[in-house]
Design an enzyme around this catalytic site. Sequence first.
Site, PDB file in Angstrom:
ATOM      1  N   ASP A   1      28.959   0.854   3.131  1.00 23.92           N
ATOM      2  CA  ASP A   1      30.259   0.760   3.815  1.00 23.92           C
ATOM      3  C   ASP A   1      31.242   1.716   3.176  1.00 23.92           C
ATOM      4  O   ASP A   1      32.153   2.215   3.840  1.00 23.92           O
ATOM      5  CB  ASP A   1      30.778  -0.670   3.770  1.00 23.92           C
ATOM      6  CG  ASP A   1      30.058  -1.489   4.815  1.00 23.92           C
ATOM      7  OD1 ASP A   1      29.019  -2.075   4.491  1.00 23.92           O
ATOM      8  OD2 ASP A   1      30.508  -1.469   5.972  1.00 23.92           O
TER       9      ASP A   1
ATOM     10  N   CYS B   1      20.544  -5.983   5.283  1.00 21.55           N
ATOM     11  CA  CYS B   1      21.526  -5.923   6.369  1.00 21.55           C
ATOM     12  C   CYS B   1      21.031  -5.000   7.492  1.00 21.55           C
ATOM     13  O   CYS B   1      19.819  -4.829   7.646  1.00 21.55           O
ATOM     14  CB  CYS B   1      22.893  -5.480   5.827  1.00 21.55           C
ATOM     15  SG  CYS B   1      24.252  -5.864   6.965  1.00 21.55           S
TER      16      CYS B   1
HETATM   17  C1  RUB Z   1      26.896  -3.652   7.753  1.00 19.52           C
HETATM   18  C2  RUB Z   1      26.492  -3.056   6.465  1.00 19.52           C
HETATM   19  C3  RUB Z   1      25.807  -1.741   6.540  1.00 19.52           C
HETATM   20  C4  RUB Z   1      26.839  -0.617   6.352  1.00 19.52           C
HETATM   21  C5  RUB Z   1      26.241   0.731   6.700  1.00 19.52           C
HETATM   22  O1  RUB Z   1      27.784  -4.751   7.591  1.00 19.52           O
HETATM   23  O2  RUB Z   1      26.761  -3.545   5.398  1.00 19.52           O
HETATM   24  O3  RUB Z   1      24.855  -1.626   5.522  1.00 19.52           O
HETATM   25  O4  RUB Z   1      27.956  -0.827   7.179  1.00 19.52           O
HETATM   26  O5  RUB Z   1      25.901   0.779   8.056  1.00 19.52           O
HETATM   27  P1  RUB Z   1      28.417  -5.433   8.917  1.00 19.52           P
HETATM   28  P2  RUB Z   1      25.812   2.193   8.829  1.00 19.52           P
HETATM   29  O6  RUB Z   1      27.262  -5.897   9.754  1.00 19.52           O
HETATM   30  O7  RUB Z   1      29.246  -6.550   8.392  1.00 19.52           O
HETATM   31  O8  RUB Z   1      29.257  -4.391   9.609  1.00 19.52           O
HETATM   32  O9  RUB Z   1      24.758   2.961   8.124  1.00 19.52           O
HETATM   33  O10 RUB Z   1      25.424   1.798  10.233  1.00 19.52           O
HETATM   34  O11 RUB Z   1      27.156   2.837   8.752  1.00 19.52           O
END
Ligand code: RUB
Length: 282
Positions: free
Chosen positions: A178, A108
């Site tokens: 998340d 991701c």
């Molecule tokens: C994004 C995702 C990321 C986490 C952490 O999913 O799963 O790994 O949110 O991101 P989506 P961060 O694209 O559906 O939002 O480290 O930027 O908080």
Amino acid sequence: MKSLHRTIADIRKIKIQGANEIAIHSLCFLKQYVKQHGFGKDFEIVAKKLEKVRPTAVVLHNCLEILRKEKKSSTVDKLIRTINSAREKESKYSDKIIRSQSVIMTYCHSGEAMSFIKHSWTRHKKKISVIACLTEPKQQGVLTAKDLSLEGIPVTLIDDNAIGYFIKGVDMVVVGADALRLEGLVNKIGTRLLAIAASSAHKPFYIVANSLKLDTRENFKIEERSSREILRKIINKEKINGIEIRNPAFDITPWELVTAVITERGIISPEKIKKELLYEKN
Ligand code: RUB
């Protein structure tokens, strides 16, 4: 100032993505909002609207809980600073985990995982390379590949189905979060399968996540997105009507599959994270 409508639309359409960015953009809106309207009854209505857009990512929820208690506009700035400075602090630990020639697999598009990986390249001058997984159905892995490639980091983009093929050649997996819950790591759908692949190949699996990702909510739900995101990938749509399509956006990786969590407070074992969550819950 971006309107509430615009902020919500950008988050819903994933123009703004990743748990921290969702929180930061919402906080930027709230900063202007509270200047004009304060923390009255309408603040709660607006806060709930923002929280409802991407309910799984816990950072915004935790920030709102702090704001609800402190009711100060300076708290908004403090929270934005906390999120940004956590990324910098976590990145410094990359030296302890990432060596030169390391091949890192990521999934991701996580701002925290990105900062961590980039830091080892730009600051610690480690000659790393990255395998970025496409991350269906929204393909946020493309963002990751572009982001790292712009830094000059050698990056290979692979289909999620190829994880099992490539996992033997990697030195570690690094992902974001998340939410960190007692049940495990909540992250983009497919993370759990990646962790299973890493475990069966005896590869370490690291999470980069700040303390605002600790999640003790009773009322927790995994966001389920539109089936259209899956439907538009199906080439032959003949006789497809009547078939149920499910599209959960996140899954939960059990702690047994996690090597460590890199936080702004240091590199923490899954056992310690679970203890912290139990302590906060009681
Ligand atoms: C994004 C995702 C990321 C986490 C952490 O999913 O799963 O790994 O949110 O991101 P989506 P961060 O694209 O559906 O939002 O480290 O930027 O908080």
